[in-house]
Every structure is written in structure tokens, then in C-alpha cells.
Design an enzyme around this catalytic site. Structure first.
Site, PDB file in Angstrom:
ATOM      1  N   HIS A  11      -9.180   4.883  -2.346  1.00 55.33           N
ATOM      2  CA  HIS A  11      -8.514   4.899  -1.035  1.00 55.33           C
ATOM      3  C   HIS A  11      -9.419   5.659  -0.064  1.00 55.33           C
ATOM      4  O   HIS A  11     -10.434   6.224  -0.446  1.00 55.33           O
ATOM      5  CB  HIS A  11      -7.157   5.607  -1.143  1.00 55.33           C
ATOM      6  CG  HIS A  11      -6.095   4.736  -1.734  1.00 55.33           C
ATOM      7  ND1 HIS A  11      -5.016   4.302  -1.016  1.00 55.33           N
ATOM      8  CD2 HIS A  11      -5.979   4.209  -2.977  1.00 55.33           C
ATOM      9  CE1 HIS A  11      -4.264   3.541  -1.788  1.00 55.33           C
ATOM     10  NE2 HIS A  11      -4.821   3.467  -2.993  1.00 55.33           N
ATOM     11  N   GLY A  12      -9.004   5.656   1.195  1.00 57.59           N
ATOM     12  CA  GLY A  12      -9.694   6.493   2.184  1.00 57.59           C
ATOM     13  C   GLY A  12     -11.179   6.205   2.282  1.00 57.59           C
ATOM     14  O   GLY A  12     -11.990   7.121   2.411  1.00 57.59           O
ATOM     15  N   HIS A  21      -7.884   9.811   3.880  1.00 54.77           N
ATOM     16  CA  HIS A  21      -7.456   8.833   4.887  1.00 54.77           C
ATOM     17  C   HIS A  21      -7.857   9.245   6.307  1.00 54.77           C
ATOM     18  O   HIS A  21      -8.007  10.431   6.584  1.00 54.77           O
ATOM     19  CB  HIS A  21      -5.936   8.654   4.829  1.00 54.77           C
ATOM     20  CG  HIS A  21      -5.469   8.001   3.558  1.00 54.77           C
ATOM     21  ND1 HIS A  21      -4.715   8.649   2.619  1.00 54.77           N
ATOM     22  CD2 HIS A  21      -5.681   6.762   3.069  1.00 54.77           C
ATOM     23  CE1 HIS A  21      -4.468   7.826   1.607  1.00 54.77           C
ATOM     24  NE2 HIS A  21      -5.040   6.677   1.852  1.00 54.77           N
ATOM     25  N   ASP A  32       0.851  -1.192   0.000  1.00 58.63           N
ATOM     26  CA  ASP A  32       0.000   0.000   0.000  1.00 58.63           C
ATOM     27  C   ASP A  32       0.892   1.250   0.000  1.00 58.63           C
ATOM     28  O   ASP A  32       1.818   1.349   0.816  1.00 58.63           O
ATOM     29  CB  ASP A  32      -0.863  -0.051   1.275  1.00 58.63           C
ATOM     30  CG  ASP A  32      -2.004   0.952   1.270  1.00 58.63           C
ATOM     31  OD1 ASP A  32      -2.430   1.367   0.186  1.00 58.63           O
ATOM     32  OD2 ASP A  32      -2.478   1.285   2.382  1.00 58.63           O
ATOM     33  N   HIS A  33       0.618   2.181  -0.885  1.00 56.53           N
ATOM     34  CA  HIS A  33       1.346   3.455  -0.942  1.00 56.53           C
ATOM     35  C   HIS A  33       2.867   3.298  -1.022  1.00 56.53           C
ATOM     36  O   HIS A  33       3.611   3.930  -0.248  1.00 56.53           O
ATOM     37  CB  HIS A  33       0.990   4.354   0.259  1.00 56.53           C
ATOM     38  CG  HIS A  33      -0.432   4.822   0.244  1.00 56.53           C
ATOM     39  ND1 HIS A  33      -0.884   5.808  -0.588  1.00 56.53           N
ATOM     40  CD2 HIS A  33      -1.527   4.408   0.929  1.00 56.53           C
ATOM     41  CE1 HIS A  33      -2.178   5.989  -0.400  1.00 56.53           C
ATOM     42  NE2 HIS A  33      -2.605   5.146   0.502  1.00 56.53           N
ATOM     43  N   SER A  53     -12.978   4.290   4.548  1.00 52.38           N
ATOM     44  CA  SER A  53     -13.612   3.883   5.807  1.00 52.38           C
ATOM     45  C   SER A  53     -14.870   4.713   6.025  1.00 52.38           C
ATOM     46  O   SER A  53     -14.917   5.890   5.667  1.00 52.38           O
ATOM     47  CB  SER A  53     -12.645   4.072   6.982  1.00 52.38           C
ATOM     48  OG  SER A  53     -11.783   2.961   7.077  1.00 52.38           O
ATOM     49  N   ILE A  97      -9.822  -0.075   3.093  1.00 54.25           N
ATOM     50  CA  ILE A  97     -10.373   0.174   4.433  1.00 54.25           C
ATOM     51  C   ILE A  97      -9.317  -0.170   5.486  1.00 54.25           C
ATOM     52  O   ILE A  97      -8.854  -1.317   5.558  1.00 54.25           O
ATOM     53  CB  ILE A  97     -11.646  -0.673   4.645  1.00 54.25           C
ATOM     54  CG1 ILE A  97     -12.745  -0.201   3.666  1.00 54.25           C
ATOM     55  CG2 ILE A  97     -12.136  -0.576   6.092  1.00 54.25           C
ATOM     56  CD1 ILE A  97     -13.938  -1.108   3.571  1.00 54.25           C
ATOM     57  N   ASP A  98      -8.957   0.795   6.268  1.00 50.01           N
ATOM     58  CA  ASP A  98      -7.995   0.602   7.348  1.00 50.01           C
ATOM     59  C   ASP A  98      -8.541   1.182   8.655  1.00 50.01           C
ATOM     60  O   ASP A  98      -8.642   0.491   9.671  1.00 50.01           O
ATOM     61  CB  ASP A  98      -6.665   1.276   6.968  1.00 50.01           C
ATOM     62  CG  ASP A  98      -5.567   1.010   7.990  1.00 50.01           C
ATOM     63  OD1 ASP A  98      -5.808   0.275   8.962  1.00 50.01           O
ATOM     64  OD2 ASP A  98      -4.455   1.540   7.832  1.00 50.01           O
ATOM     65  N   SER A  99      -8.951   2.441   8.615  1.00 52.14           N
ATOM     66  CA  SER A  99      -9.370   3.114   9.856  1.00 52.14           C
ATOM     67  C   SER A  99     -10.515   2.384  10.561  1.00 52.14           C
ATOM     68  O   SER A  99     -10.557   2.330  11.800  1.00 52.14           O
ATOM     69  CB  SER A  99      -9.797   4.559   9.559  1.00 52.14           C
ATOM     70  OG  SER A  99      -8.717   5.280   9.049  1.00 52.14           O
TER      71      SER A  99
HETATM   72  P1  13P Z   1      -9.062   4.730   5.528  1.00 47.78           P
HETATM   73  O1  13P Z   1      -8.208   5.580   6.409  1.00 47.78           O
HETATM   74  O2  13P Z   1     -10.304   5.468   5.114  1.00 47.78           O
HETATM   75  O3  13P Z   1      -9.382   3.420   6.125  1.00 47.78           O
HETATM   76  O4  13P Z   1      -8.240   4.461   4.178  1.00 47.78           O
HETATM   77  C1  13P Z   1      -7.314   3.414   4.081  1.00 47.78           C
HETATM   78  C2  13P Z   1      -6.495   3.468   2.845  1.00 47.78           C
HETATM   79  O5  13P Z   1      -6.774   4.161   1.899  1.00 47.78           O
HETATM   80  C3  13P Z   1      -5.303   2.607   2.794  1.00 47.78           C
HETATM   81  O6  13P Z   1      -4.536   2.840   1.660  1.00 47.78           O
HETATM   82  O1  G3H Z   2      -3.265   4.797   3.536  1.00 55.60           O
HETATM   83  C1  G3H Z   2      -2.916   4.705   4.694  1.00 55.60           C
HETATM   84  C2  G3H Z   2      -3.223   3.459   5.424  1.00 55.60           C
HETATM   85  O2  G3H Z   2      -4.326   3.651   6.265  1.00 55.60           O
HETATM   86  C3  G3H Z   2      -2.015   2.976   6.153  1.00 55.60           C
HETATM   87  O3  G3H Z   2      -1.768   3.759   7.261  1.00 55.60           O
HETATM   88  O4  G3H Z   2       0.650   4.291   7.052  1.00 55.60           O
HETATM   89  O5  G3H Z   2      -0.521   4.433   9.265  1.00 55.60           O
HETATM   90  O6  G3H Z   2      -0.061   2.215   8.212  1.00 55.60           O
HETATM   91  P1  G3H Z   2      -0.327   3.673   7.994  1.00 55.60           P
HETATM   92 ZN    ZN Z   3      -4.570   4.857   0.949  1.00 56.13          ZN
END
Ligand code: 13P
Ligand code: G3H
Ligand code: ZN
EC number: 4.1.2.13
Length: 338
Positions: free
Chosen positions: A236-237, A192, A96-97, A239, A280-282
Site C-alpha cells: 500500500h502507500g 498513504h 480497498d481497506h 505513490s 497507487i491513489d495519490s
Molecule cells: P497512496 O496514497 O500512496 O497512493 O496509496 C494508496 C493506497 O495504498 C490505497 O490503498
Molecule cells: O488507502 C487509502 C486510499 O488512498 C483511499 O483513500 O479513503 O480517501 O478514498 P480514500
Molecule cells: Zn492503502
């Protein structure tokens, strides 16, 4: 060092699953993971629901948990899915990224089946040059590459500059053709974190008093789809910052005032379009934190991590299942659900 063949680890790249997702009007979940409990919850939910899944590893995750450990966890995840009765899992291990050619190369060499090169902050021509370089390397090993065009808004950005951060539909054909990327992350108003909009950018629901965010730029998405019919688009982003978890956190000693995400009806609408990967991460962080805070508050005598991480894992399984079934629609979409 010899390149690890991800296919021998039982992993797959994104090409075929994206094609099916676009044709079928659903999206593949891309869940970030940093630890064992998150991975167990992701695999439990996706295996039981027979959903393809993308395991995402960020630079921060590599630093926190160690890239080697995460890669072996992902390899173990394939076996774990089979143990859970999902005999033909489709699991992608994705960077990711990725922020440089070297990072992407190291992941390709190490057995990742997909990488993102995020050149979105670079000038257009530099983004193209970097993305192309990563694509040329990754494709030698049949590793798929996600690129990004347009900059995701952040609540700290000037409201006035946000519109100009959206992906420009007139650039997407040139960008995807010249880079050869397999999918394109776009900016249409997501961002994000758990604070995607300021209260000033939202309205309030008169019944609940909750913040209601402004809609995503579906006109920009439609214009991009018109330029690139059938091309895999990534959000992305994404959540939604479920208020039930925010409430549990705040009721048990946390402090997350005005946390707000992307409403799920908007994500459902996006999933039916060419958007075939939703990140989805947050939300997972919120579910985890809710489980831990609640357990500590209710059981101050607990000190075994399995007690509070176990609750956190239960909440994450519920969350992932809900996303797969009720938002993205990827349940039952494995090629072979036996
Ligand atoms: P969220 O912060 O909205 O979960 O986005 C996660 C994300 O884009 C990871 O690359
Ligand atoms: O895009 C960002 C993701 O939520 C990953 O977050 O760099 O804190 O692991 P992080
Ligand atoms: Zn992202």
C-alpha cells in the site's frame, strides 16, 4: 438478496494474475477510482498496454460516488476495454481497506471479485479472527481476500515507533495459515498520501534541492519472502508523488510544499520480488489536480467540465501508462493479448 456472480460481469479474481506476477517478476497495478474520468484513464492505459488491472474502491469512494454506480461502472469497464481492442481483459473489482465483516460481505454479495479486510489496527488474534471470517465467506464465491499485518507508518507517527510498525516476519506464516488469506499487505516503510516523509526524515539532493526519502526496509521484505516463499505480497502507500505534477500544481496556484513519495527505483525493485500488487491513489489525484489547475490558469474563460476534466484525464492516462510500463512491468502480461 442473491449474490451477484462477478464472473458473469466479466471480472476476475486476483489468484491467477498474482501467481503469474510473482513468477514473472512484475506487479499488478491497483489503482483507486472515484469517478468516471479516473476509470476511463485506467481502462484506456491498461487496455492499450494489455495489462491486468485492479480497480480499487475505498470506503470513501463508496460514500462519494455510491457503491451501486461504481459497481456498474466497473462492469461497463469490461465492455469498454473490449471496445478499445483488448478482447480478453483481466479486470478485478476490489474493496480497498474493508473495515468490517459486514462491509466485505456486502461487496462480495454485490459483485466485487476481491476484498481487503484491514484488521491491521486490531490486536493480532482479533485480526486473525476477523480475517478468517471474511475469508470463509468470500471463498464460498471464489472471491479472493487481501489481509494486512503490520501498520503503515504515517508522517504524524513518532519516528521512534515506526520500526515497531513494520510487519514482523516471524508472524506471517502463522497469520496466513490460520486465516487462509490469498495475499498479505505488509508494512516496510510506505505510507498513504502525498506527504510520506517529513523533510527531517529525508536528505536533499545537492543538485536539484529535492527531498530524498529514506529507503524502504528491503531486509524486512526479504525476511517475509523467506518465511512465505511464493506467497503474494501487497504494498500500500506506493505513490511516488511525481514532482512534475507537484510543480504544475504549485505553479498554477496550488500549495503542496515538500510533498514526497516512494522513489520509483524502489518500487521497481519491489515489483521484481514477491510484491505482486502495488497500490497507487495519490499520484492519480496529483495528475488530475495538475490538469485542472493548469487548464483553469491558462483558460479562465473555460466553464465546461469536459475542458478541464479532459486535460486531467490526459494526464492520468500518461501517469498510468508510465506506471504500468516503466515501474510495475505489467504491460503485455494478459493471458491472451489478442
Ligand atoms: P497512496 O496514497 O500512496 O497512493 O496509496 C494508496 C493506497 O495504498 C490505497 O490503498
Ligand atoms: O488507502 C487509502 C486510499 O488512498 C483511499 O483513500 O479513503 O480517501 O478514498 P480514500
Ligand atoms: Zn492503502
Amino acid at each position: 438478496m442473491a449474490v451477484v456472480d462477478y464472473k458473469k460481469l466479466g471480472l476476475v479474481n486476483t489468484r491467477d494474475m498474482f501467481k503469474r506476477a510473482i513468477g514473472g517478476g512484475y506487479a499488478i497495478p491497483a489503482f483507486n477510482f472515484n469517478n468516471l474520468e479516473q476509470l476511463q484513464a485506467i481502462i484506456t492505459a491498461s487496455s492499450e498496454l494489455k495489462s491486468p488491472v485492479i480497480l480499487q474502491v475505498s470506503k470513501g469512494a463508496r460514500k462519494y460516488a455510491n457503491q451501486t454506480l461504481l459497481r456498474y461502472l466497473a462492469e461497463g469497464a469490461v465492455q469498454y476495454a473490449k471496445e478499445l481492442g483488448c478482447h480478453h481483459p483481466e479486470i478485478v473489482l476490489h474493496l480497498d481497506h474493508g473495515d468490517s465483516f459486514e462491509t466485505c460481505k456486502s461487496c462480495v454479495d454485490f459483485g466485487f471479485s476481491s476484498v481487503m479486510i484491514d484488521g491491521s489496527a486490531l490486536p493480532y488474534e482479533e485480526n486473525i479472527a476477523l480475517t478468517k471470517k471474511v475469508v470463509e465467506y468470500a471463498h464460498q464465491y471464489d472471491v479472493t481476500v487481501e489481509a494486512e499485518l503490520g501498520v503503515l507508518a504515517g508522517v504524524e507517527d513518532e519516528v521512534a515507533s515506526e520500526v515497531s510498525h513494520y510487519t514482523k516476519p516471524e508472524e506471517v506464516v502463522d497469520f496466513s495459515t490460520r486465516t487462509g488469506c490469498d495475499s498479505l499487505a505488509i508494512s516496510i516503510g510506505t505510507s498513504h498520501g502525498a506527504y510520506k516523509f517529513t523533510p527531517e526524515q529525508c536528505t536533499r539532493d545537492p543538485k536539484t534541492g529535492r527531498l530524498v526519502p529514506p529507503p524502504l526496509a528491503f531486509d524486512v521484505l526479504a525476511a517475509i519472502e523467506k518465511q512465505l516463499p511464493g506467497f503474494p505480497i501487497v504494498l500500500h502507500g506506493s505513490s511516488s508523488v511525481p514532482q512534475e505534477y507537484v510543480d504544475i500544481i504549485n505553479e498554477h496556484g496550488g500549495k503542496l510544499p515538500n510533498a514526497v513519495g516512494i522513489p520509483e527505483d524502489q518500487l521497481r525493485r519491489a515489483a521484481k520480488s514477491a510484491v505482486c500488487k502495488i497500490n497507487i491513489d495519490s499520484d492519480s489525484r496529483l495528475a488530475f489536480t495538475a490538469g485542472v489547475r493548469q487548464t483553469f490558469d491558462e483558460h479562465p474563460e473555460y466553464f465546461d467540465p469536459r475542458q478541464y476534466c479532459g486535460k486531467a484525464r490526459e494526464y492520468m492516462v500518461d501517469l498510468y501508462k508510465h506506471k504500468i510500463t516503466d515501474v510495475l512491468g505489467s504491460d503485455g502480461k494478459l493471458v491472451n493479448c489478442d
